[in-house]
Design an enzyme around this catalytic site. Sequence first.
Site, PDB file in Angstrom:
ATOM      1  CG  HIS A   1     -21.145  16.687  39.195  1.00 27.73           C
ATOM      2  ND1 HIS A   1     -22.286  16.751  39.964  1.00 27.73           N
ATOM      3  CD2 HIS A   1     -21.554  16.409  37.940  1.00 27.73           C
ATOM      4  CE1 HIS A   1     -23.333  16.509  39.200  1.00 27.73           C
ATOM      5  NE2 HIS A   1     -22.922  16.305  37.957  1.00 27.73           N
ATOM      6  CD  GLU A   2     -19.378  16.458  34.844  1.00 25.72           C
ATOM      7  OE1 GLU A   2     -19.753  15.378  34.325  1.00 25.72           O
ATOM      8  OE2 GLU A   2     -20.164  17.408  35.068  1.00 25.72           O
TER       9      GLU A   2
ATOM     10  CG  HIS B   1     -21.937  12.071  35.769  1.00 28.25           C
ATOM     11  ND1 HIS B   1     -23.206  11.543  35.912  1.00 28.25           N
ATOM     12  CD2 HIS B   1     -22.067  13.418  35.921  1.00 28.25           C
ATOM     13  CE1 HIS B   1     -24.068  12.544  36.145  1.00 28.25           C
ATOM     14  NE2 HIS B   1     -23.402  13.690  36.165  1.00 28.25           N
TER      15      HIS B   1
ATOM     16  CD  GLU C   1     -26.620  15.163  38.272  1.00 28.05           C
ATOM     17  OE1 GLU C   1     -26.090  14.698  37.238  1.00 28.05           O
ATOM     18  OE2 GLU C   1     -26.296  16.253  38.770  1.00 28.05           O
TER      19      GLU C   1
END
Length: 489
Positions: free
Chosen positions: A256-257, A260, A284
Amino acid sequence: MSLPLLLDHLKKVATLGQVAGIISWDQETMMPEKGATQRAEQTGVLAGLIHQLNTDPRIPEWVAAIDEKEISEFDKANIREATRDYNRSTKVPEDLAQTIAKASAEGQMIWSKAREAGDFQMFAPALEKLVQLKREEAQCLSNRQDNLYDALLDQFEPGAKTETLLPLLEELREPLVDLREKISEKPTSKRFMGHYPASKQLALAEKLAKQLGYDFDAGRIDISTHPFSSGGSGDSRITTRTDEKDPLNCLYSTAHEVGHALYAQGAPEPFLPAAQYCSMGIHESQSRFWENQVSRSRSFAEWLYPEMKSYFPDMNISSADEFYRAVNRVETGFVRTEADEVHYNLHVLLRFELERELISGDLEVKDLEAEWNKRFKKYFGLEVIDVKLGVLQDVHWSVGLFGYFPTYSLGNIYSACLDKAMLIDIPDRDQKIATGNTTQTLNWLRNKIHDKGKLLSAEDLIQSATGTTPSARPLIEYLEDKYGTLYDL
Ligand code: CO
């Protein structure tokens, strides 16, 4: 001569913003506990300086002297953003901006203690103060006193309005509840059992990050209680966390990170506003895309499962297919950050409605815990008995982030729109992903999203990347298709 002066000024603002980002990173990863009070002062002073630069009276003078016909689209966007920031900042008095920054730093400390103690009332006065301050801020920003929430939403999702966002997000509710009901009648998939040493999890997380295209010369991975990403361009850092009983937390927080950070590393320029991220919803969409559409896909399991097996030879999962089922296990739970794709947006919808009511004044802070519990029971069928897993689970409101939650669901909606369009452009994408090759995937996102910075609005960016206006349909179809197959519905 006005344009170079304006651009130089904007770079200074961005530089201070980056310093603020670095000290907030430090606060989460390595700052000693006694540094908190000093840090609140530092954050306040920095916010004040940024406010001063953003309200410099020369900004409108420079803008007025520029002939827009003679400049690039990129600089037009810089001027648009500079004007936007100037207007926002001049409407909010400097002492209010500083009070909010301080109250947010204190709010987070109190929230953290209240959470530890499992006592909402301990946090209530600080939250009450923040709601009041954010209402004041929204009143300064908005011409329409009847919808203060939109003024706050606009900080994270420029141009978004409750009247268009609400139906878009609410469209998800019925299909998701329906999907959850159907799945609940089926046997659940296998859980990961056993012991997974933290050091090995981190080694695998680094390998995964590299595989997805994360540039370690322009970033680093550290540990924090709540994973986050920070910075941009040449310095895009992320954090992750480990749980020795559950290797998936570290794995998917990292994916997820990294999503980003890939967006941030792909920014065309480090300082100018037109080169930065488009909106939080678009940000997101990038994290969710790499977390779900890539890392939780059946194809990627072909690469990820053997890797897992090599790091954890004793794990109780014995095939790529079983792995795919285990990482997409659906279960009703209390915590948003641990929610599966079927439940996640239902958690967001709860927060979206509660925070709208807090800002409008329809809901008072003293009643928040009871309202949370009542609605949680209604939407999820579960009784909240531990406030840590209830209204105190998220940090957002404690730092004054109202209007942020809906951007999570927007991200999910956008990521599914992008996925659908990408598969038309790259029909063999999933075969590539199955071998661990994500180059084409990243290049597509670089061209369609990352390179565009803030040239377009979020809606127009999705339209330009996919050829259609953003809609909740691709996400609903993606989830129905994926979980319909997984659970044999
Ligand atoms: Co995120």
